[in-house]
Design a protein around this motif. Structure first.
Motif, PDB file in Angstrom:
ATOM      1  N   ARG A   1      41.276  44.056  27.283  1.00 19.40           N
ATOM      2  CA  ARG A   1      40.371  44.706  28.160  1.00 19.40           C
ATOM      3  C   ARG A   1      40.759  43.585  29.332  1.00 19.40           C
ATOM      4  O   ARG A   1      40.596  44.378  30.664  1.00 19.40           O
ATOM      5  N   MET A   2      40.366  42.667  29.261  1.00 18.25           N
ATOM      6  CA  MET A   2      40.196  41.734  30.375  1.00 18.25           C
ATOM      7  C   MET A   2      41.509  41.770  30.938  1.00 18.25           C
ATOM      8  O   MET A   2      41.740  41.598  32.211  1.00 18.25           O
ATOM      9  N   ALA A   3      42.705  41.416  30.126  1.00 20.03           N
ATOM     10  CA  ALA A   3      43.996  41.262  30.658  1.00 20.03           C
ATOM     11  C   ALA A   3      44.153  42.486  31.461  1.00 20.03           C
ATOM     12  O   ALA A   3      44.919  42.528  32.710  1.00 20.03           O
ATOM     13  N   PHE A   4      43.659  43.566  30.933  1.00 20.88           N
ATOM     14  CA  PHE A   4      44.192  44.971  31.490  1.00 20.88           C
ATOM     15  C   PHE A   4      43.526  45.139  32.926  1.00 20.88           C
ATOM     16  O   PHE A   4      44.030  45.630  34.027  1.00 20.88           O
ATOM     17  N   MET A   5      42.175  44.600  32.780  1.00 20.10           N
ATOM     18  CA  MET A   5      41.460  44.755  34.280  1.00 20.10           C
ATOM     19  C   MET A   5      42.190  43.950  35.343  1.00 20.10           C
ATOM     20  O   MET A   5      42.149  44.282  36.284  1.00 20.10           O
ATOM     21  N   ALA A   6      42.780  42.591  34.979  1.00 22.39           N
ATOM     22  CA  ALA A   6      43.074  41.800  36.110  1.00 22.39           C
ATOM     23  C   ALA A   6      44.742  42.385  36.200  1.00 22.39           C
ATOM     24  O   ALA A   6      44.885  42.324  37.252  1.00 22.39           O
ATOM     25  N   ALA A   7      45.414  42.698  35.394  1.00 18.20           N
ATOM     26  CA  ALA A   7      46.503  43.504  35.807  1.00 18.20           C
ATOM     27  C   ALA A   7      46.844  44.414  36.492  1.00 18.20           C
ATOM     28  O   ALA A   7      47.568  44.954  37.157  1.00 18.20           O
ATOM     29  N   THR A   8      45.670  45.359  36.628  1.00 19.72           N
ATOM     30  CA  THR A   8      45.641  46.478  37.501  1.00 19.72           C
ATOM     31  C   THR A   8      44.678  46.413  38.569  1.00 19.72           C
ATOM     32  O   THR A   8      44.217  47.343  39.166  1.00 19.72           O
ATOM     33  N   ASP A   9      44.605  45.340  38.970  1.00 20.96           N
ATOM     34  CA  ASP A   9      43.559  44.909  40.026  1.00 20.96           C
ATOM     35  C   ASP A   9      44.409  45.163  41.540  1.00 20.96           C
ATOM     36  O   ASP A   9      45.665  45.301  41.418  1.00 20.96           O
ATOM     37  N   HIS A  10      43.709  45.192  42.526  1.00 24.43           N
ATOM     38  CA  HIS A  10      44.260  45.192  43.845  1.00 24.43           C
ATOM     39  C   HIS A  10      44.877  43.864  44.332  1.00 24.43           C
ATOM     40  O   HIS A  10      45.852  43.899  45.001  1.00 24.43           O
ATOM     41  N   SER A  11      44.291  42.914  43.727  1.00 24.72           N
ATOM     42  CA  SER A  11      44.996  41.590  44.146  1.00 24.72           C
ATOM     43  C   SER A  11      46.146  41.033  43.304  1.00 24.72           C
ATOM     44  O   SER A  11      46.012  41.180  42.064  1.00 24.72           O
ATOM     45  N   ASN A  12      47.087  40.796  44.287  1.00 27.69           N
ATOM     46  CA  ASN A  12      48.438  40.544  43.788  1.00 27.69           C
ATOM     47  C   ASN A  12      48.333  39.310  42.802  1.00 27.69           C
ATOM     48  O   ASN A  12      48.806  39.092  41.689  1.00 27.69           O
ATOM     49  N   GLN A  13      47.420  38.301  43.172  1.00 29.17           N
ATOM     50  CA  GLN A  13      47.597  36.951  42.282  1.00 29.17           C
ATOM     51  C   GLN A  13      46.937  37.260  41.083  1.00 29.17           C
ATOM     52  O   GLN A  13      47.198  36.928  40.035  1.00 29.17           O
TER      53      GLN A  13
END
Length: 2042
Positions: A1276-1288
């Motif tokens: 879930r964490m990886a998913f949240m990060a991978a679909t964020d607005h921030s490119n980094q």
């Protein structure tokens, strides 16, 4: 010190120590008491209370020092609050009496102060318990306040603050008295008193309502007055007071409002009051007479800065939510401030006001608002800008001039614009990619609004708009190219508007300057675009005089900005640039003269601006493209530069003629010239030194300059540590950007873009948010000073002397203020020159130069200006360093000594004491050792001079420098220095913070000097250590934060040297409290200390921090603490959201990293929750996606929690909520932490990745925690990060996802066998990857996502093709993108970004294909091998047999295009790896995926992705027979185009095979020759696998066999690889490649032989010469394949079996090793190696094979000897069976049949057998020798080389001996195998060989079998041995001749009959015994019919045999049918021998 640790003061001990040490002893006792009282038993305390009170009150009158009185008061108050309170009033009265006392002598002062402190402490601790006594006390204190001196006033005010704090609302009756008495002191002379008043009033306003109602205006006026002439500390304190009062007036505290009916102030009123301070200062409303109308003196800067800080306090107090709601009002108010005419009276004032307003906005918006609120604020700012812009446009378009005030409005609007745009840029930049909603929302129209300002009439506003655009492009790189295009288009369309040309060129320059921050860059073509626009502007500048100036400036600005793109782009435009530069300046002296006579003032202005622009572009070129600066280019640059130099000397004359307005342009030319010269090597312009120096010296000595401008560089040239002496020179604080305005040098802190437009494209200095070049006047002087330092070391001594004398003269001539300015500039220049000399390691010059310099410096040591004294001291030290002669240094030191002994005035004492410190600092301990004693004694004396604190400060500072630089030489002076430091710490008043800071520096330096000795236990060391600890404790309690920071760094040093003695339980909580300090340096020190502690003792640190949080939870009030249940780590994560200081943030990252490393595995769920909480705080803009996949497992928890919240949440509204959600930078860090946690768990315990094991571990130990149980959270964490607005954050999320897939792919799901746990997360993975492939995603993210896709597909998690298709389709779509070719139209990023993306996609496909082929191969290997024999060469047919859901079906359709792209990519890579000298061979228009301009960056991308592609291509070539089918299609499709009838397809196919082979081998060999150490091991593996796959295909085999040198080279490279790379997997893979090479060579040799055989059947001799070694048998190293292979193989063998190396055995240090079982991997390696070795002789001619055979046999028998080790299960290791197989291969090789080598061969075979026999000799040193393997080897020799061995009695005897030993072995298994081997020897066809063995061993055999009757077999193994023996005997019977048959049967039959049991014994016999009975019976029944005659004879001869046999047969027939069936099955089992070798050797 230990004696001081008792509850009562140890008075005997006190009496015995010296007077000097008593204060320390008392302080130590009070410290101990402070710790003990809280923890002590109340009863004990009450017993001793009376005595304690007496002792403590006695101390009051013993004149205690400041720290002592503080502790004393605290202890007394604690004592009363714990014990009885009977005597408290007596004590209080005693104190009041002391305070009333009329004794005003200095000696009595400490006693009075102690009494005051005690009163304060009593009320603070006990408050209302002291009842109604407070009015008297307060009146008493107020009375004393009137007559007290400054120290007393400060102490009384602090006490009043405590009294108020303790009493709260109860003291209301005295509030007005206190207010009246205190407020007048707000303008006290002493700054410390002002601070104390501010703190006291801050406390008062908590309860005194009138302060923020009726008295509000007066309070404001008072505060403004207090700010006049204030220092930093006062500004902070007063701002806090003012801000808090204003905030309270707006939102009063509930309790106070309840009590009285209060009229609230409105927001407008409050802001209006604050604004008066900002605009009018402390003059208030009273002096509104004439002065105001005249618009008199502007506001004092201190007031403006103080009010600015107050605004920030005001908003911070009201909080983030208030700011969100009222942002519009606040914004319009602050923007009005900066547009007010009073704020912008002069340009510099306007800049200062702008900086203040920017600070207000940044400090509130930046830290109080979360990302969502910041976006809303951005919208507001945007609207404000467009509103202003509309007003401006109205004025500009109003041609008739009806709007008279318009012009003023426009000039005021520029400042509003600058502030608004700067803040908008900052918001966007800090939000980074999260700001996209702000940019994209059409209703805001942000980009349109900002670009509209580019047409503003004022340059400052245009520059600010350009900067804002640059910020937007940095935050959202996809905007960069469109913005550039847009500006370019507008410049071309609006060429006729001066504003447009200027504004849009600013914007383009700003955007180009930002490209270096965007890793994806811009398309190369944009460079050409910029050059063409710039050229066009410069060309057309002369056409229209209205536009000349703007076009010239714009053209050069763009070219300067272009240079920042770096050499790869500028290289193409350099010739054109050089031409442009040459043409700007006159070519010759004559032209210059002619020019002077021409032109008017306007043309001169344009000319000067043009030349300044050209020089600026040159400087940018030199700075950004150093690689292009060849000697030739420098020579061509020097022509215009020298010309400019000459021109400068003519300019004054031109200015005289045409007017002073040219001065600025002329200064700009000088500035640019100095700038470029400072960057070029001085050797290149030696010719113009004289003219140049004249200009430089005139510049900074202000010769032609009437204003007293001073340089800004002195601060950076002086040492950072000296800032404490220069008082006003602030250290780094959070207010640095506004405090800079108050520095003494000219225009300090007034940096603004409009002072130098070129700075818009230069790199921003570290720590600055926006470039702020200083005004031109200051910049020119700075540049001249800097260049002077560069040139001075290269000037002749004569000129140096002239200049130094000239300096002295200049100083003498000037008077007053001007003299100070000139002197400052000259000193800065001299320092710059000395620094240059030191860096160049050159000397100052001969005696007269030194004298002149020394006179100059010494003169300034007595200057009244502290900054000059500082500079002079620094210069003296630098001179000593440069001259470096002992006598010179001694002379300098002596001068200062003499001066200090005689001088009494403060100035010279401070100056010369610093001189001593600087001498030591620059010459070091060794150079100045002989002066150490004198220096120290003088400085120690000066430090005790209590009359002047300035002298103390300077002396202590110098002392610290000396301690630092002397190192161990100072060890002798440590004790006296330390005792002085302690004494001063105990006596110097705390208001003299500088003294305390210097004491801190001294203490730190002393700790370093003693160093690791501090761990010792000696008496002296213990004393030193405890003194250091006491010193730290005193400083920790100091009120000044810099002193506290010094204390922390001292403790940090102590902890480094003596960690056991630093008490973490008190240090850590103290550090945690400091984390929330408002002082940057204190926060820095606290974090730096935590970072060090966390490295060693992370868990302790976290525990202590948690205990602090618990205290806060228990209701003990801990001041502003932000540690909650998430502990210290949570607090640090929180800090990351607010802190902007780089050093601080990196230390926080490190601290968290250390904690993570030590604690994450133990406290897994805690850390995962931390990361999850940070990551889950995605801004709601992107939140929609995140919740789709959320599971509902939390909902139950939520229900549980709600009840608690309902009840606790009522009274807590005023608690500050966690201020902002984590910002994206913090979230990126959290995602990185996640990856680190996974890695740490991997290294910790395998159970983290095994669900079954984890569950069982959890059930045993519920506290234990394993990663696999948190898999859903990880995903879930990886998913949240991978679909964020921030490119980094998306990158970090994808990286985490990849790590998770890699680590968990193979973890099985225990509940569903055959499935893995990741399968259930398919949807999440797909959903996380999908957005990364959308068309507008940046290339780097798509590239990363492709990598994750291939990992996911290749991981084998998903077995269902339809599920895989989802992810697969993403890759297919990106493949289409990759095929689009190079010149795709809509390009946003640079070509190398496209390269990166395409290569990543190809790499991903390659990885998928490799996995697919692996699965296919495994699937093909499963069906029966027999089918495969027919279609060996038609691999493709096998595809139909595969399971339908194989991965290969997904890749197959794309293969034709993929293979083409892969080959193209490898071709590119091969070209790119060529060394630099072959660069001319590269194709001029780039490769398939890179363009020639981006070649350098492209290399890196290729380097990361070639290896999997190489492997994939090898697999493809192998499976398609080198693309044969594809070739035919291609050829046939090309035919019509070529108009050539029948192309000879065969030839082209051969050529293409050759080309592809060369490509593949070239790439591989190039890489394997030099694999960089940082290359991942996977690349090496891929490369080796590719090679072995490639060589499996027939085409490749013929190619490599025909080109033998190529094969040899490959082998040599592989050998080299083995030397450098250790892992066994690599070595195994290498052996696979070698095997393929050898096989290829063998096939080739076979073909040659068969061809030769066909041609000349007559000559058999040709067979002898074929193969390596020819007739002579000589192998030439370097060209011999066999030799190269041998080298490599021997290396592997010796690596794993060092005993094979004879040299090792001969070395004296050799200890014989017992052979051991090799580990599995090594055994396989050795086996492969031996197998290859055995094939090598086949490659040689007979003669050649005789050359290598001895070596080969030696190695193979050696391997057999070393690895033949018995195992428990009697298995044979792979290496042994390989050795046996190798022996067989060699013995039956064809060499044996060559006649002329017969004798050699025989000798070789015999000696080999002899060594095997020797090795197999039974030996007690080798009890675990595997005799059977040895026997097998012997048997192999006997069977295969019988001819050579017949009749060699020695060997025969040895062999028989070995068989005999085995037959006699006690191990039945050995016997059984021995029988089997004997049988094969007995049956051998060569009778002469077998007969002796039969004769020798058969009798023993029979004897053994006879013996069985007496001891029947007990186990299956024994039974088997008997059965094998019988089988041999039976065979012997069969082999015997007819006439001997009876004797033989007579041996066999009785033996068998003796094995039968009689019928009564059968039931009780063991199983093995029964089986033997059955076996014997069956054999008898079989033998009877075989030899009937002999059988009858034998049976007849012995009747007892007959009866036994008959009874057994009867019993057998009688047994049941079931048994019968079983028995029938048995013989079939017995038919085959039950022991089989893995490989059948016979």
């Amino acid at each position: 010190m230990e004696l001081a640790h008792s509850l009562l003061l140890n008075e005997e001990a006190l009496a015995q120590i010296t007077e000097a040490k008593r204060p320390v002893f008392i302080f130590e006792w009070l410290r101990f008491l402070d710790k003990v009282l809280v923890a002590a038993n109340k009863v004990d305390v009450k017993e001793k209370q009376k005595k304690l009170v007496d002792q403590l009150t006695g101390l009051i009158s013993s004149a205690p020092g400041p720290p002592t009185r503080k502790l004393l008061a605290k202890n007394l108050a604690t004592l009363y609050s714990i014990g009885d309170t009977f005597t408290v009033f007596q004590t209080l009265d005693k104190c009041n009496d002391i305070i009333k006392s009329k004794d005003d002598t200095p000696a009595y002062l400490p006693t009075k102060l102690a009494a005051v402190a005690c009163v304060g402490a009593f009320y603070e601790k006990m408050g209302r318990m002291l009842g109604s006594s407070f009015p008297d006390t307060i009146n008493n204190l107020l009375k004393a306040l009137k007559s007290a001196e400054s120290q007393g006033r400060g102490e009384i005010l602090l006490s009043l603050q405590k009294v108020l704090n303790g009493l709260g609302g109860a003291a209301a009756s005295c509030h007005r008295d206190i207010y009246k008495n205190a407020r007048s002191l707000l303008t006290d002379r002493s700054m410390a008193v002002r601070c104390a008043v501010a703190k006291c009033l801050s406390e008062l306003q908590n309860e005194a309502v009138f302060m923020w109602t009726t008295e509000l205006e007066n309070m404001a006026t008072l505060c403004f007055k207090a700010l006049e002439g204030s220092n930093y500390g006062v500004r902070v304190a007063v701002a806090k007071l003012l801000g808090t009062v204003m905030a309270t007036a707006l939102m009063p505290k509930q309790a106070a409002v309840m009590r009285q009916n209060v009229k609230r102030a409105t927001l407008e009123e409050v802001l209006e009051l604050m604004a008066t301070g900002f605009l009018r200062g402390g003059s208030g409303f009273l002096k509104s007479g004439g002065e105001m109308l005249k618009g008199g003196a502007s506001v004092s800067r201190e007031v403006r800065v103080g009010v600015t800080q107050a605004y920030v306090v005001f908003v911070t107090t009201l909080g983030g939510q208030w700011l969100e709601r009222n942002f519009a009002t606040f914004l319009s108010h602050v923007l009005d401030l900066v547009s007010h005419p009073r704020a912008t009276q002069t340009h510099v004032e306007a800049v200062y006001s702008r900086r203040c307003v920017s600070f207000m906005l940044r400090a509130t918006l930046g830290s109080l608002l979360g990302e969502k609120a910041q976006i809303a604020a951005g919208k507001e700012i945007c609207q404000a800008i467009s509103k202003q812009m509309r007003a401006v446009e109205a004025v500009v378009n109003d041609l008739n001039g009806e709007n008279k005030t318009g012009a003023a409005d426009v000039s005021a609007s520029q400042h509003v614009m600058v502030c608004a745009l700067k803040e908008l840029g900052s918001i966007v930049q800090s939000l980074s990619a999260t700001s996209s909603p702000l940019i994209q929302e059409p209703s805001i129209g942000l980009l349109e609004t900002v670009t509209s300002v580019l047409l503003h009439p004022s340059m400052a506003a245009r520059l600010a708009a350009a900067w804002c655009l640059r910020c937007i492009a940095m935050a959202l790189p996809y905007q960069l190219t469109p913005l550039l295009d847009r500006c370019a288009e507008r410049i071309n369309n609006l060429k006729s508007s001066p504003e447009a040309v200027s504004g849009y060129s600013f914007a383009m320059a700003a955007l180009l300057g930002g490209v270096h921050q965007c890793p994806l860059g811009i398309p190369h073509s944009k460079g050409k675009l910029v050059v063409s626009i710039a050229e066009d502007l410069l060309r057309t500048a002369a056409q229209n005089s209205r536009l000349s100036l703007q076009r010239t400036q714009a053209g050069w600005l763009l070219l300067g900005a272009l240079m920042t793109l770096g050499p790869s782009l500028v290289r193409y435009h350099l010739p054109k640039m050089l031409l442009l530069w040459r043409n700007v300046f006159p070519r010759s002296q004559k032209e210059l003269e002619a020019e002077k006579a021409r032109g008017d003032s306007f043309t001169w202005q344009v000319t000067l601006e043009g030349r300044a622009g050209a020089l600026c572009a040159m400087r940018s070129f030199v700075a950004h493209c150093p690689e292009l600066l060849t000697e030739d280019v420098i020579r061509r640059l020097m022509t215009p530069v020298e010309c400019a130099m000459t021109m400068i000397s003519h300019v004054p004359a031109i200015i005289k003629v045409h007017g002073a307005h040219l001065k600025a342009s002329a200064a700009m030319v000088r500035l640019r010239l100095y700038d470029i010269l400072a960057l070029l090597p001085p050797k290149t312009y030696e010719g113009i030194f004289n003219a140049l120096l004249r200009e430089l010296v005139a510049e900074f000595t202000l010769t032609d300059n009437s204003s007293n401008t001073t340089t800004s560089l002195l601060r950076s040239l002086c040492h950072y540590d000296d800032s404490v002496l220069m008082g006003s020179w602030l250290q780094e604080t959070d207010h640095k950007s506004i405090e800079d305005q108050l520095q003494p040098n000219s225009a300090s802190g007034s940096g603004a873009l409009e002072h130098d437009p070129s700075s818009i494209y230069l790199r921003v200095p570290v720590g600055e948010a926006i470039p702020g070049p200083l005004p031109l006047g200051v910049s020119v002087i700075d540049a001249s000073v800097a260049l002077f330092g560069v040139v001075f070391p290269h000037v002749s001594f004569k000129h140096r002397l002239q200049m130094l004398d000239h300096f002295a003269e200049c100083i003498k001539q000037a008077k007053g203020v001007r003299q100070q300015s000139v002197q400052l500039n000259i000193f800065t220049a001299v320092l710059s020159a000395l620094k240059g000399l030191a860096e160049n390691k050159s000397t100052l010059g001969p005696e007269e130069v030194r004298k002149s310099a020394l006179a100059l410096v010494m003169g300034a040591l007595d200057n009244s200006n502290p900054i000059l004294r500082c500079a002079a001291g620094e210069a003296l030290g630098r001179m000593a360093q440069v001259v470096g002669e002992a006598t010179f240094i001694a002379r300098m030191a002596q001068t200062s000594f003499d001066k200090l002994k005689s001088a009494r005035d403060v100035v010279s004492r401070t100056g010369h004491s610093l001189a001593l410190g600087c001498l030591h600092r620059y010459v070091g301990g060794i150079g100045s050792g002989q002066h150490l004693k004198t220096s120290v004694s003088i400085l120690l004396a000066l430090a005790q001079d209590g009359s002047s604190h300035e002298v103390q400060t300077w002396a202590l500072h110098s002392l610290a420098l000396i301690v630092d630089s002397s190192g161990p030489m100072y060890r002798g002076y440590v004790e006296p220095t330390l005792s002085l430091v302690l004494t001063l710490l105990l006596t110097v008043p705390p208001s003299h913070t500088e003294v305390h800071q210097c004491l801190g520096r001294c203490l730190g330096a002393l700790i370093t000097t003693v160093g690791p000795e501090l761990q010792g236990n000696g008496a002296t060391i213990s004393t030193i250590r405890s003194s250091c600890l006491v010193g730290c404790a005193i400083m920790q309690d100091h009120s000044d934060s810099l002193v506290q920071a010094a204390a922390i760094s001292c403790l940090q040093q102590l902890h480094m040297f003596a960690p056991r003695h630093v008490n973490l339980s008190s240090l850590v909580p103290c550090l945690c409290v400091h984390l929330c300090s408002s002082h940057l340096l204190l926060r820095r020190a606290a974090v730096a200390c935590l970072r060090q502690l966390a490295q060693r003792e992370a868990s302790e640190v976290c525990e202590y921090a948690m205990s602090l949080a618990k205290k806060a939870g228990d209701g003990k009030k801990v001041a502003n603490l932000n540690i909650t249940e998430t502990g210290l780590e949570g607090a640090l994560f929180g800090m990351l959201d607010h802190e902007t200081d780089r050093k601080l943030c990196s230390d926080i990252h490190d601290t968290l990293g250390h904690m993570l490393s030590s604690l994450a595995v133990e406290k897994l769920s805690h850390w995962l929750k931390l990361c999850k909480d940070v990551l889950a705080a995605t801004t709601d803009v992107g939140g929609a996606v995140a919740f789709e996949v959320e599971k509902d497992e939390d909902s139950e928890k939520k229900d549980e929690m709600d009840d608690d919240i309902m009840f606790t949440g009522l009274g807590e509204d005023d608690k500050p909520k966690p201020s902002v959600a984590p910002r994206w930078v913090t979230r990126v860090f959290a995602a990185d932490c996640l990856c680190r946690i996974i890695l740490l768990c991997e290294n910790a315990d395998k159970a983290h990745f095994d669900l079954a094991a984890a569950r069982s571990a959890k059930s045993k130990n519920p506290k234990g925690d394993l990663l696999v149980l948190h898999l859903s959270d990880l995903i879930r964490m990886a998913f949240m990060a991978a679909t964020d607005h921030s490119n980094q954050l998306r990158m970090a999320g994808l990286q985490a996802l990849e790590d998770i897939i890699k680590k968990f792919a193979s973890v099985p799901e225990p509940e569903f066998p055959g499935h893995v746990i990741l399968e259930q997360y398919q949807a999440n993975v797909g959903a996380a990857l999908r957005p990364a492939f959308s068309p507008d995603t940046p290339s780097d993210i798509t590239a990363k996502a492709s990598q994750v896709c291939s990992t996911w597909i290749g991981s084998g998690v998903v077995s269902d093709l339809n599920d895989l298709r989802r992810v697969h389709n993403l890759l297919v779509s990106s493949l289409d993108k990759a095929q689009a070719g190079k010149g795709s139209s809509s390009q946003l990023y640079s070509e190398s970004a496209t390269t990166m993306e395409k290569l990543a996609v190809l790499k991903a496909w390659a990885e998928v294909y490799v996995v697919a082929m692996k699965i296919k191969k495994e699937a093909e290997a499963k069906p029966d091998k027999t089918i495969r024999s027919g279609d060996e060469d038609e691999d493709d047919l096998g595809a139909d047999v595969l399971p339908p859901d194989s991965l290969i079906t997904l890749v197959q359709p794309e293969l034709p295009s993929l293979s083409r792209l892969w080959l193209a990519m490898l071709r590119d890579y091969a070209l790119l790896t060529l060394p630099a000298e072959f660069s001319s061979q590269l194709p001029p228009d780039g490769g398939a995926f890179y363009t020639p301009e981006t070649i350098d960056t492209a290399r890196l991308h290729y380097r990361g992705s070639w290896a999997p592609v190489l492997h994939a291509v090898a697999l493809w070539l192998n499976s398609t027979g080198f693309g044969a089918c594809e070739e035919k299609e291609e050829v046939s499709s090309k035919v019509p185009a070529l108009h050539s009838g029948a192309l000879s397809t065969a030839k082209t196919f051969e050529e293409s095979v050759k080309d592809r082979m060369h490509l593949m081998l070239g790439v591989s060999i190039e890489f394997l020759c030099f694999p960089r150490p940082e290359e991942p091991i996977e690349h090496v593996m891929s490369c080796l696998q590719a090679l072995s796959t490639l060589l499996e295909s027939p085409c490749a085999k013929t190619h490599i066999a025909e080109d033998q040198l190529l094969a040899v080279e490959l082998l040599n490279v592989l050998h080299r690889l083995l030397l450098t790379r250790d892992p066994p997997v690599i070595q195994l893979q290498v052996t696979a490649v070698v095997q393929e090479i050898i096989r290829a060579a063998l096939n080739h040799l076979q073909q040659q032989k068969s061809n030769k055989g066909k041609v000349k059947e007559g000559q058999i001799d040709s067979q002898l010469i074929l193969g390596e070694g020819g007739e002579t048998g000589e192998l030439v190293p370097g060209s011999s394949l066999v030799f190269a292979s041998m080298e490599l193989l021997v290396f592997i063998l010796v690596r794993h079996l060092p005993q094979l190396n004879t040299r090792v055995k001969e070395s004296p240090s050799h200890v014989p090793m017992r052979p051991q079982r090799l580990p599995e991997e090594s055994a396989r390696l050795v086996a492969n190696t031996v197998a290859i070795l055995a094939e090598l002789p086949l490659l040689c001619s007979p003669a050649g094979s005789m050359t290598i055979l001895p070596t080969v046999l030696f190695l193979i028998t050696g391997v057999l000897r070393e690895t033949a080790v018995k195992t428990a299960d009697n298995s044979v290791s792979t290496s042994v069976s390989a050795a046996l197989q190798g022996i067989k291969t060699i013995i039956i090789s064809p060499v044996a049949r060559v006649d002329n080598l017969q004798t050699q061969w025989s000798a070789l075979v015999r000696s080999s057998l002899a060594s095997v026999l020797e090795d197999s000799q039974p030996d007690e040193s080798r009890p675990d020798l595997d005799e059977i393997s040895m026997l097998t080897a012997i048997t192999l020799f006997l069977l295969s080389a019988s001819n050579e061995l017949v009749g060699v009695t020695v060997l025969q005897k040895g062999c028989m001996e070995r068989f005999r030993n085995a037959l006699n072995s006690s191990d039945p298994w050995v016997q059984a195998r021995c029988y089997q081997l004997l049988l094969s020897v007995f049956q051998h066809s060569t009778r002469p060989l077998s007969t002796p063995y039969i004769h020798a061993l058969a009798p023993l055999l029979v004897e053994k079998l006879k013996a069985v009757e007496r001891s029947r077999p007990k186990t299956a193994a024994e039974l088997q041995a008997v059965q094998e023996g019988i089988k041999v005997l039976e065979n012997l019977v069969g082999m015997g001749e007819e006439q001997n048959r009876v004797q033989l049967v007579a041996l066999l039959v009785p033996t068998l009959i003796s094995y039968l049991l009689n019928e009564n014994a059968i039931p009780s016999a063991s199983q093995a015994s029964k089986d033997l009975h059955d076996f014997a019976l069956q054999n008898l029944m079989r033998i009877g019919p075989l030899y009937p005659a002999a059988f009858k004879t034998v049976i007849g001869a012995a009747p007892d045999l007959k009866t036994s046999l008959e009874s057994a047969v009867r019993a057998n027939q009688a047994s049941s049918k079931a048994k019968d069936a079983a028995r029938q099955a048995q013989p079939t089992v017995q038919a085959a021998p039950t022991i089989k070798l893995k490989t059948s050797f016979f």
